[in-house]
Each structure stands twice: as structure tokens, then as C-alpha cells.
Motif scaffolding. Structure first.
Motif, PDB file in Angstrom:
ATOM      1  N   SER A   1       0.856  -1.185   0.000  1.00 30.36           N
ATOM      2  CA  SER A   1       0.000   0.000   0.000  1.00 30.36           C
ATOM      3  C   SER A   1       0.888   1.229   0.000  1.00 30.36           C
ATOM      4  N   VAL A   2       0.443   2.256  -0.704  1.00 33.98           N
ATOM      5  CA  VAL A   2       1.197   3.502  -0.851  1.00 33.98           C
ATOM      6  C   VAL A   2       0.531   4.551   0.015  1.00 33.98           C
TER       7      VAL A   2
ATOM      8  N   ASP B   1      -1.716   7.801  -0.603  1.00 32.25           N
ATOM      9  CA  ASP B   1      -2.034   7.517  -1.998  1.00 32.25           C
ATOM     10  C   ASP B   1      -2.592   8.808  -2.603  1.00 32.25           C
TER      11      ASP B   1
ATOM     12  N   ALA C   1      -5.513   7.267  -7.313  1.00 31.67           N
ATOM     13  CA  ALA C   1      -4.578   6.151  -7.161  1.00 31.67           C
ATOM     14  C   ALA C   1      -3.427   6.180  -8.164  1.00 31.67           C
TER      15      ALA C   1
ATOM     16  N   ARG D   1      -0.294   4.273  -6.881  1.00 36.46           N
ATOM     17  CA  ARG D   1      -0.455   2.815  -6.903  1.00 36.46           C
ATOM     18  C   ARG D   1      -0.317   2.276  -8.323  1.00 36.46           C
ATOM     19  N   ARG D   2      -0.934   2.941  -9.283  1.00 36.31           N
ATOM     20  CA  ARG D   2      -0.826   2.502 -10.680  1.00 36.31           C
ATOM     21  C   ARG D   2       0.612   2.613 -11.176  1.00 36.31           C
TER      22      ARG D   2
ATOM     23  N   SER E   1      -3.998  -5.995  -8.871  1.00 36.22           N
ATOM     24  CA  SER E   1      -4.731  -4.991  -8.095  1.00 36.22           C
ATOM     25  C   SER E   1      -5.670  -5.714  -7.140  1.00 36.22           C
TER      26      SER E   1
ATOM     27  N   THR F   1      -6.657   2.384   2.075  1.00 36.02           N
ATOM     28  CA  THR F   1      -5.961   2.466   0.796  1.00 36.02           C
ATOM     29  C   THR F   1      -6.383   1.310  -0.099  1.00 36.02           C
ATOM     30  N   ASP F   2      -6.073   1.426  -1.356  1.00 33.80           N
ATOM     31  CA  ASP F   2      -6.392   0.399  -2.345  1.00 33.80           C
ATOM     32  C   ASP F   2      -5.073  -0.297  -2.683  1.00 33.80           C
ATOM     33  N   PRO F   3      -4.740  -1.388  -1.980  1.00 38.00           N
ATOM     34  CA  PRO F   3      -3.410  -1.984  -2.122  1.00 38.00           C
ATOM     35  C   PRO F   3      -3.229  -2.834  -3.368  1.00 38.00           C
ATOM     36  N   LEU F   4      -1.961  -3.093  -3.666  1.00 37.50           N
ATOM     37  CA  LEU F   4      -1.577  -4.045  -4.701  1.00 37.50           C
ATOM     38  C   LEU F   4      -1.261  -5.361  -4.011  1.00 37.50           C
TER      39      LEU F   4
ATOM     40  N   VAL G   1       5.854   3.111   1.137  1.00 44.67           N
ATOM     41  CA  VAL G   1       5.252   1.870   0.681  1.00 44.67           C
ATOM     42  C   VAL G   1       5.304   0.895   1.849  1.00 44.67           C
TER      43      VAL G   1
END
Length: 124
Positions: free
Chosen positions: A8-9, A12, A16, A19-20, A38, A49-52, A82
Motif C-alpha cells: 500500500s502507498v 495515496d 490512485a 499505486r498505478r 490490483s 488504501t487500495d493496495p496491490l 510503501v
């Protein structure tokens, strides 16, 4: 079986972008390309957050992952961190200042490698 690491950034950026950008950077690495995904739609981390998610299949891939994150951070202009996390609660953070300090990057690589290497395969 590969270990699933969540990235997760923080913070963010709106839409996002960070993240991208990180996902694109990681997919440029041959050892990581197929393991970067994703988060499924509607699923977020506990901090919003919207993590990878990155599948790491051993010590070599863990080293590539941490080195790639450090390389991405060095090229960032804004302050970001990160966070790497495993399902069992292990976490590690790397930020721009750490990414520019090779001793800290080396320590993080060692911690990440220990975290994803099964106990029976670890060196003393």
C-alpha cells in the motif's frame, strides 16, 4: 506456493496514480510481472488504501521486489511510503529517505527475504 505480499502507498494520491505507477514499475521486472495484481473491486485495506498484491515465490523474488520498490521511490518527487504486509501480520515500510540509504534498503531486503523464505530453507 508463492507468498502473497500486499503493498500500500501512503499517502495515496487522488485517483490512485501512485499505486498505478508502482504496479507498472513492478510489472517491468521479469520475476514479478505475472504476480502483480490490483485488489479486487470493493476491497480496501484497514487504513482505507487500495493496495496491490504481489506473489513472491522465494528469496530471489523478494529481493527483486524490495529493490524495485526502492528504485521506484527514488524517482518519486512527493513524499510517499510503501508498506509491505503479509497475511500473518508481518509488515515493513520503505520511504524515499530509506530508498536513498543503501544500508536501510539492504536491511529491508534482508527482512523481506527472511519473511518470505520458509523456515526450513533459511540459512542460520
Amino acid at each position: 506456493m508463492p507468498e502473497m505480499i500486499t503493498l500500500s502507498v501512503h499517502p495515496d494520491l487522488p485517483s490512485a496514480d501512485a499505486r498505478r505507477s508502482l504496479a507498472s514499475w513492478l510489472r517491468a521486472e521479469d520475476r514479478l510481472r505475472d504476480g502483480v495484481a490490483s485488489t479486487p473491486a470493493g476491497e480496501t485495506s484497514t487504513d482505507g488504501t487500495d493496495p496491490l498484491r504481489v506473489a513472491v515465490d522465494g528469496a530471489g523474488a523478494a529481493m527483486v521486489l524490495v529493490q524495485a520498490i526502492a528504485g521506484w521511490l527514488v524517482h518519486r518527487r512527493e513524499d510517499v511510503t510503501v508498506r509491505l504486509a503479509r497475511p500473518d501480520g508481518w509488515t515493513a515500510d520503505v520511504d524515499i529517505r530509506q530508498a536513498r540509504d543503501m544500508d536501510q534498503v539492504t536491511a529491508l531486503i534482508e527482512a523481506a527475504v527472511r519473511a518470505v523464505t520458509p523456515e526450513k530453507e533459511r540459512l542460520p
